[in-house]
Scaffold this motif. Structure first.
Motif, PDB file in Angstrom:
ATOM      1  N   TYR A 174       0.815  -1.217   0.117  1.00 60.29           N
ATOM      2  CA  TYR A 174      -0.072  -0.032  -0.019  1.00 60.29           C
ATOM      3  C   TYR A 174       0.740   1.258  -0.115  1.00 60.29           C
ATOM      4  N   PRO A 180     -13.463   1.741  -1.854  1.00 62.31           N
ATOM      5  CA  PRO A 180     -13.855   2.986  -1.724  1.00 62.31           C
ATOM      6  C   PRO A 180     -12.381   3.976  -1.460  1.00 62.31           C
ATOM      7  N   LYS A 181     -12.542   5.022  -1.440  1.00 57.23           N
ATOM      8  CA  LYS A 181     -11.337   5.917  -1.182  1.00 57.23           C
ATOM      9  C   LYS A 181     -10.900   5.957   0.547  1.00 57.23           C
ATOM     10  N   TRP A 182     -12.204   6.333   1.077  1.00 57.16           N
ATOM     11  CA  TRP A 182     -11.857   6.329   2.566  1.00 57.16           C
ATOM     12  C   TRP A 182     -11.171   5.272   3.253  1.00 57.16           C
ATOM     13  N   ARG A 187      -8.164   3.769   2.264  1.00 62.95           N
ATOM     14  CA  ARG A 187      -6.896   4.270   2.303  1.00 62.95           C
ATOM     15  C   ARG A 187      -6.125   4.783   3.537  1.00 62.95           C
TER      16      ARG A 187
END
Lengths: 396, 267
Positions: free
Chosen positions: A74, A158-160, A162
């Motif tokens: 990541y 979803p972006k949240w 990360r």
């Protein structure tokens, strides 16, 4: 997604059945312990923590080690870990659950465990350990759930998620650091009273955890259509090599400080571990096996030809895991109490009940790992067109 | 404590309710004992703020020159065991000890001396909980089941202890005992004025807090016919303990760890 865990071949069900048997035996033993009290274990007034807390300490490391695949994937976008990352995270969740069960099994009054939350005590490291472990569990449950269901539905996560994944990286370091602080903050236990305990815990965790992951990957490759990829295994090999070098280096530093300073309180514990004191030698053979395994594994790791040979590498990972399990899951916790505060040597060995409960908890962890890996691999297979061509049903 | 118990029942659900009721029933049989321990000097926030910089600090002086424990005297130990319902399991693995004897070189490990007074070499030293100024056990306890009173006594709440034994790992003096099994059937003669304990909790010497609160000296001090044990307020310059320490050389166990043990030995 859970339905994937309910579909499997005979081997899958037979494996789960064996584990269930061990879990049931462990639970039965636990009922005995609950009825009689912790006196049913080998622990005593002098060695008041035994194999439960030792297993807890070792497994916290396994849980933390997921960071070794999460971080490159990541943070550095290291694509070779695209398949192993979920396995790392799914190794972390059962590990944290095992940790909690081992602590729970060690409690004299388990029905009062809620007191930790009813009377939160900020000056107790144990309170922080409970907080960090629970937090780590929640983080990993959210992360795996969200990323897997996104993959299941063939959409981008979803972006949240990360920032939560990024948060899980320092959090993983924190769980093992706080666990080291449980021990290294005690003035009365010279064996643990060392600032290098937390770094040493992390180094041994980052050797043993990824080793276990490699073992799982290679077993899965053999038994199923799953392939972690040559690059992932090779990279894990490099990570394990660095971590193992650091681990052995740290152990040698401990031994240097103890023996060169010659302070009896510090020397005596290492003497007990490696030579025994006055004929008390229960841990000596174990510790030498651990030391020899460490040295052999280091030679195998530092020779690229041997490290890149999967068969040999599998063996290397196995002896690393065993070596560190002995060092941390036996030697480290028990030896803190030997010799006692009065300089006496009173040994400890676990009883059958204690071993049965421990085996039950390990089996429960393996049960969860099996189910989680089954779900993860089923989803990975069903979304990968190449895999679909090769197999119609998944054989785990 | 009653308030805490009520809260506990409310929150912990049916399983815990059963156990809590069991405790209430058993404590009914010892209503007097429960009364004695109902508050046991736990500092509330109010008392913490109003504490007038601890006027009283209780401490003990053990005069090893007078103590005759090496001759087999166990008066202090026996009276303590009787007073506090300390069980006798007849083996060492599960044993519970509040006061016991240790050889001098064990009790004072850090004062190792190759050539010392003959009398000291064979000396058996009575050891207790040191009721430290900075008790590591209180620091590590995750539930505040062990706590320090205003007068310095380190107390145990046997109804709150979860039995994690972190305090035992933290204590540098080996002063804490765990109830590895049900102690009640191993108590020779139950003293109805003091609670018995359940399995799975830690216990230790508490300087006889229950007697001190009633104006009595600790049981061991009273029982010692050699007058080797002296107890009092170490913050009072005129107290007997202070006078003894002023006139005699004293040692404490492992003072270098910064725990501030409050038992002084005259050698």
């Amino acid at each position: 997604m859970f339905e994937y865990a309910l579909k499997g071949n005979k081997r899958y069900w037979a494996w789960l059945l064996i584990l269930t048997g061990i879990i049931a035996a462990g639970f039965y033993s636990y009922l005995h312990q609950l009825n009689y009290g912790l006196g049913i274990t080998g622990m005593s007034r002098n060695v008041s923590w035994g194999i439960y807390i030792a297993q807890f300490t070792f497994i916290v490391g396994i849980a933390a080690s997921a960071v070794m695949v999460v971080l490159p994937y990541y943070l550095h976008n290291y694509k070779a870990f695209s398949k192993t990352t979920i396995l790392g995270e799914f190794l972390a969740i059962p590990s944290v659950i095992m940790c909690m069960l081992f602590v729970f099994a060690d409690l004299g009054q388990p029905s009062r465990v809620v007191n930790i939350f009813l009377y939160p005590t900020l000056h107790s490291i144990m309170f922080w350990d409970v907080v960090s472990l629970s937090g780590y569990l929640i983080l990993n449950v959210i992360i795996t759930r969200v990323t897997l269901s996104a993959e299941h539905n063939s959409i981008a996560p979803p972006k949240w998620i990360r920032p939560i994944i990024i948060l899980s990286i320092p959090w993983a370091i924190s769980i093992h650091t706080v666990t080291a602080f449980l021990f290294s903050g005690l003035a009365g236990r010279p064996f643990w009273l060392t600032a290098i305990l937390a770094p040493r815990f992390l180094a041994s965790a980052f050797s043993a955890g990824p080793s276990l992951l490699v073992i799982f990957c290679l077993i899965l490759k053999r038994l199923t259509s799953f392939d972690a990829g040559e690059n992932a295994i090779k990279k894990l090999g490099v990570i394990i090599t660095y971590a193992m070098c650091a681990n052995i280096f740290f152990i040698l530093m401990e031994i240097f400080t103890a023996f060169y300073s010659g302070i009896p309180d510090h020397v005596s514990h290492f003497q007990y571990l490696y030579t025994g004191i006055d004929g008390n030698v229960k841990l000596v053979p174990w510790m030498w096996v651990s030391a020899i395994f460490s040295i052999i594994s280091l030679i195998l790791l530092l020779t690229p030809k041997l490290r890149n040979n999967n068969k040999i590498f599998f063996f290397t990972c196995l002896i690393i895991f065993l070596s560190i399990w002995i060092d941390k899951g036996l030697g480290l916790v028990i030896t803190g109490f030997i010799p006692t505060a009065f300089g006496k040597v009173i040994e400890y060995s676990p009883t059958f009940t204690e071993l049965s409960i421990s085996a039950g908890i390990w089996a429960f962890g393996l049960f969860l790992i099996t189910i989680f890996y089954k779900i993860a691999l089923s989803i990975k297979n069903s979304t990968s067109s190449v895999m679909i061509k090769e197999v119609t049903t998944v054989n785990v | 404590m009653n308030k805490g118990r009520r809260k506990f029942i409310k929150l912990a659900g049916l399983a815990a309710f059963g156990i809590a009721t069991e405790q209430i029933v058993s404590s009914k049989a010892q209503s007097k004992a429960t009364e004695i321990i109902s508050n046991r000097g736990r500092q509330t926030k109010k008392s913490l703020n109003s504490a007038s910089a601890a006027k009283v600090r209780l401490a003990m002086v053990v005069d090893l020159r007078k103590c005759v424990s090496q001759n087999g005297c166990t008066k202090c130990i026996d009276s303590c065991n009787k007073e506090h319902n300390v069980p006798d399991f007849g083996e060492t693995k599960d044993e519970v000890k509040w006061i016991w004897k240790e050889p001098y070189e064990g009790a004072f490990m850090d004062q190792e001396n190759l050539y010392m007074k003959d009398q000291l070499k064979d000396k058996m030293v009575p050891v207790f909980c040191n009721n430290c100024d900075n008790p590591p056990c209180v620091e590590v306890c995750p539930t505040q089941a062990t706590y320090k009173r205003d007068d310095g006594i380190v107390m145990m709440d046997w109804h709150r202890c979860i039995g994690c034994r972190y305090c035992m790992a933290a204590c540098p003096y080996g002063s804490r005992s765990f109830n590895w099994r049900d102690p009640r059937q191993f108590i020779k003669e139950v003293n109805p004025n003091f609670p018995t304990r359940t399995k799975g909790v830690v216990e230790k010497c508490e300087f006889c807090a229950e007697r001190i609160d009633n104006g009595l000296p600790p049981a061991c001090v009273e029982a010692c016919s050699a007058k080797a044990l002296v107890f009092g307020n170490i913050n009072d310059p005129d107290s007997e303990v202070r006078k003894l320490l002023k006139d005699n050389f004293s040692v404490r166990r492992k003072p270098g760890l910064g725990t501030g043990p409050e038992i002084y030995y005259l050698v």
